[in-house]
Write an enzyme that holds these catalytic residues in place. Sequence first.
Site: not given
Ligand code: DGL
Length: 257
Positions: A75, A186
């Site tokens: 993440c 993301c």
């Molecule tokens: N998968 C997360 C990232 O890579 C998403 C973050 C979120 O939950 O807003 O930033």
Amino acid sequence: MDNKNRPIGFFDSGVGGLSVLREALKVMPNEDYIYFGDSKNAPYGMKSAKEVRDLTFKAVEFLLNKGVKGIAIACNTATSAAVAELRTVYPDLPLVGIEPALKPAVELNNEGDILIMATAMTLKEEKFKRLMERYKERASIIPVPCPGLVEFIEEGKFQGEEIEDYLLNKINTYKKGKIAAIVLGCTHYPFIKKTLVKIVGEDVDIIDGGLGTAKELKRRLNEKGLLKNSNNSGSIEIVNSSNKKEIIDLSYSLLLD
Ligand code: DGL
């Protein structure tokens, strides 16, 4: 248990990190994995850095209690908020984070603007500022915060009018000029890549850091002699803070995507 035979932990705010896990399955198919998605608290991108830091530490502790031998913070948002501190607290743990894959986008040397789609928090944090600093002389780089996009993906909406409208709104201004590449900063966003291609066309390079992160994790485990010696395919356990059956079903289906 021999340390080599312990599972590898993956963590994300929700289902996004599965886009990194599916790359790890390609480079380390014989390993066992535990994936923890914190969908109950998603999205992280609109929270404060302190909140995301605390949630990330909690997730890491959960995975360590499960006996993992290494962890991928799959993440970008959690990486920005917590990875430096995690490395200090757990200096011996093989730990990788993820950041927007700007380097390969710049190295393409395409003409035009490089768009970096990511959460508002990732784009605000110090880690991203340092990344921009490194490449800003070599390319025109435009951060594009995408609030609301993670929510579509958590609901399993990857195509259709609603998401096309959202993406068109985000990208339209830049389509008037030339887009050199789009970086998916993301881990949720690779799941809407097909829809994004529909909006920007086949010719625009769309880059994400999933494979690079998986390879880096393999390198770190190997360095510590922690790769499993086995020719059998490993197991995958998915745990999610939201106990909804739909989230677990969605998670397994995304691994096959
Ligand atoms: N998968 C997360 C990232 O890579 C998403 C973050 C979120 O939950 O807003 O930033």
